[in-house]
Enzyme design. Sequence first.
Site, PDB file in Angstrom:
ATOM      1  N   ASP A  22      31.982  55.848 -34.296  1.00  0.00           N
ATOM      2  CA  ASP A  22      32.321  56.216 -35.793  1.00  0.00           C
ATOM      3  C   ASP A  22      33.606  56.401 -36.167  1.00  0.00           C
ATOM      4  OD1 ASP A  22      32.765  59.581 -35.635  1.00  0.00           O
ATOM      5  OD2 ASP A  22      31.147  59.056 -34.065  1.00  0.00           O
ATOM      6  N   ASP A 106      26.849  65.897 -42.043  1.00  0.00           N
ATOM      7  CA  ASP A 106      27.323  66.498 -40.740  1.00  0.00           C
ATOM      8  C   ASP A 106      27.357  67.801 -40.903  1.00  0.00           C
ATOM      9  OD1 ASP A 106      29.290  67.386 -38.894  1.00  0.00           O
ATOM     10  OD2 ASP A 106      30.741  65.571 -39.400  1.00  0.00           O
ATOM     11  N   GLU A 108      28.437  70.636 -38.698  1.00  0.00           N
ATOM     12  CA  GLU A 108      29.082  71.168 -37.510  1.00  0.00           C
ATOM     13  C   GLU A 108      29.711  72.406 -37.917  1.00  0.00           C
ATOM     14  OE1 GLU A 108      32.786  69.206 -36.233  1.00  0.00           O
ATOM     15  OE2 GLU A 108      31.807  67.394 -37.366  1.00  0.00           O
TER      16      GLU A 108
END
Length: 206
Positions: A22, A106, A108
């Site tokens: 990625d 995402d 996180e």
Amino acid sequence: MEKLTFLILFLSVPSLATLGVDVSQYTNVFSCLVQNGYTFSIIRGYTSSGYVDPNVVSNINNAWNGGMSYVDVYLFPCVPCGNPTTQANNLVSALNGVNYGMIWIDVETYAWSSSQSANQNFILTMVNALQGLGAIVGIYSNYYNWQSIVGLNWSGVSSLPLWYAHYDNNPSFSDFVSFGGWSSPAIKQYAGDATVCGAGVDLNYY
């Protein structure tokens, strides 16, 4: 029967693995990455600062032109910006006419609300918006981030594929510990901040 046959073949070939990268910056060395055994890529499409990554379309095209077999996109949401639906709309609009597989959200630890229920609602709203626009959606996170952001046992999006991070430099799922309602993952990010072919990438496996 086809799935069972595939599973039997997978289990009988221990060396079978698919490696990928990625990227979060402009990258044009995908042909070199393919030559080094990386065959899928996940391109940053939206930044935590609240705007579409200006390199996303170029990177997607570079990945396909470089010989990648699969190209996905990830969305790093800007939680303080609010409006998860608007963020989803802006990304999908920027990708209009572009060939890509799915969009990973995402999740996180970065500027999330201190309220886990608020974070849960943010994620659900973003998922619904993306799916309403026709996107195939997955979740990127790991055990500890999920525990902190939404609560370890919250399983509100467990029907979606999971891409989890654990930097043990081991391209396998042998380390996976269930969380968030997921009993198995789809992809593992097993190393971060690597340099391959002169490009900064994270390394992934499925």
